[in-house]
Design an enzyme around this catalytic site. Structure first.
Site, mmCIF file in Angstrom:
data_model
loop_
_atom_site.group_PDB
_atom_site.id
_atom_site.type_symbol
_atom_site.label_atom_id
_atom_site.label_comp_id
_atom_site.label_asym_id
_atom_site.label_seq_id
_atom_site.Cartn_x
_atom_site.Cartn_y
_atom_site.Cartn_z
ATOM 1 C CG LEU A 18 44.581 -2.794 35.971
ATOM 2 C CD1 LEU A 18 44.573 -4.025 36.762
ATOM 3 C CD2 LEU A 18 44.590 -3.062 34.386
ATOM 4 C CG ASP A 19 47.518 -1.995 38.592
ATOM 5 O OD1 ASP A 19 47.248 -2.838 39.294
ATOM 6 O OD2 ASP A 19 48.092 -2.194 37.321
ATOM 7 C CD GLU A 20 43.108 4.535 37.936
ATOM 8 O OE1 GLU A 20 42.027 5.106 38.381
ATOM 9 O OE2 GLU A 20 43.426 4.460 36.763
#
Length: 322
Positions: A266-268
């Site tokens: 997530l979000d990386e």
């Protein structure tokens, strides 16, 4: 069920699904959608490989031998020794659309194999097929649709998918299909499967324009194309609901946005574009939200434009923009 008239003259209809899917179907051609005359016979070649002598010469020589004239060239190496090399070449070649399959095959054998390249060779006159996913916030969605209509963002928006019905009329006004797929914790797998039916193999890019759901690893693996996401950025980070209220209470001085490729972590995923704006103690929470929406719109629009222009190349968990 008889269709109901939508504000844009399309039809709102129920689709057979336990998820209660409905769609607004456009009936008019959108001005500015599709390829433009300016891109006729213009090709884009992107390459990536281990840096080594002779790459630029080999690419230029190949294009010249096949009747192509280079009009734009960008290149970058991560290191002067043992680096990773990236190049984006824009060229003109008469009759490109017909010649493209043969050019691609010839480049693979004559240049690509020699240097161990991965490459893409595309016709700039064929816009990327893009699907947009959104929830209730409209600012990023409308920015993309508006720029596309004005020929400032060359893409073919095939559909908008939302887990809420709120933006159906706005999307229909642009002459684009709107599909409502409700989602809950209990129905997440079924809802994602329905979305995959609509998307897989039919789009070149999915854009999460403030789609307030986490896409599963299974969805990302099976959608068959890159997914770009946008979210606000603060230091310190404020997770969960009400981030702008938390930012106000903490007295932040910078707010921003990050556009990145979505991955199972997530979000990386690899970052494509970021920007910030200065704020102060005088700004209300509403003003912070307004300014945050402005930077989200512009950051996402730039990221989508660069992707659609074949400017973004990924390496490990980073990007090179040429």
């Amino acid at each position: 069920m008889m269709p109901e008239e939508s504000p844009a003259g399309g039809a709102v209809h129920d689709a057979p699904s336990s998820q209660g899917v409905f769609a607004t179907t456009a009936t008019e051609t959108v001005p500015g959608a599709g390829s433009t005359a300016a891109n006729e016979d213009i090709g884009r070649l992107t390459i990536q490989c281990a840096d080594q002598p002779g790459i630029v010469a080999a690419v230029a020589g190949f294009l010249a031998e096949h009747g192509a004239n280079i009009v734009e060239l960008g290149q970058f190496s991560t290191d002067s020794e043992n680096g990773e090399f990236f190049q984006r070449t824009v060229f003109h070649r008469e009759g490109l659309a017909e010649a493209l399959p043969g050019l691609s095959a010839a480049f693979a054998t004559q240049v690509g194999e020699r240097f161990g390249m991965t490459f893409t060779l595309t016709d700039a006159a064929t816009p990327k097929r893009v699907a947009i996913m959104v929830s209730k916030y409209d600012h990023c969605l409308l920015e993309l649709l508006w720029r596309n209509r004005r020929n400032e963002l060359d893409m073919n928006v095939t559909m908008v998918i939302s887990n809420h019905p709120d933006l159906a009329a706005d999307v229909a006004s642009f002459g684009i299909d709107f599909v409502h797929i409700p989602i809950s914790r209990a129905t997440k797998a079924e809802s994602e499967a329905r979305a995959l039916e609509l998307l897989a193999g039919k789009v070149d890019l999915v854009v999460m324009a403030r789609y307030m759901q986490i896409l599963s690893a299974d969805f990302l693996e099976n959608v068959g194309c890159p997914v770009i996401n946008i979210h606000h950025s603060f230091l310190p980070a404020f997770a969960g609901a009400g981030p702008y209220l938390k930012a106000k209470e903490r007295g932040v001085k910078l707010i921003g946005a990050t556009a990145h490729y979505a991955t199972a972590t997530l979000d990386e995923g690899p970052i494509i574009e970021q920007d910030v704006v200065r704020v102060s103690h005088r700004d209300s929470v509403a003003e912070l939200e307004r300014r945050g929406a402005e930077v989200e719109r512009s950051v996402l629009a730039r990221a989508v434009q660069w992707h659609c222009e074949d400017r973004v190349m990924t390496y490990r968990n980073s990007t090179t923009i040429l």
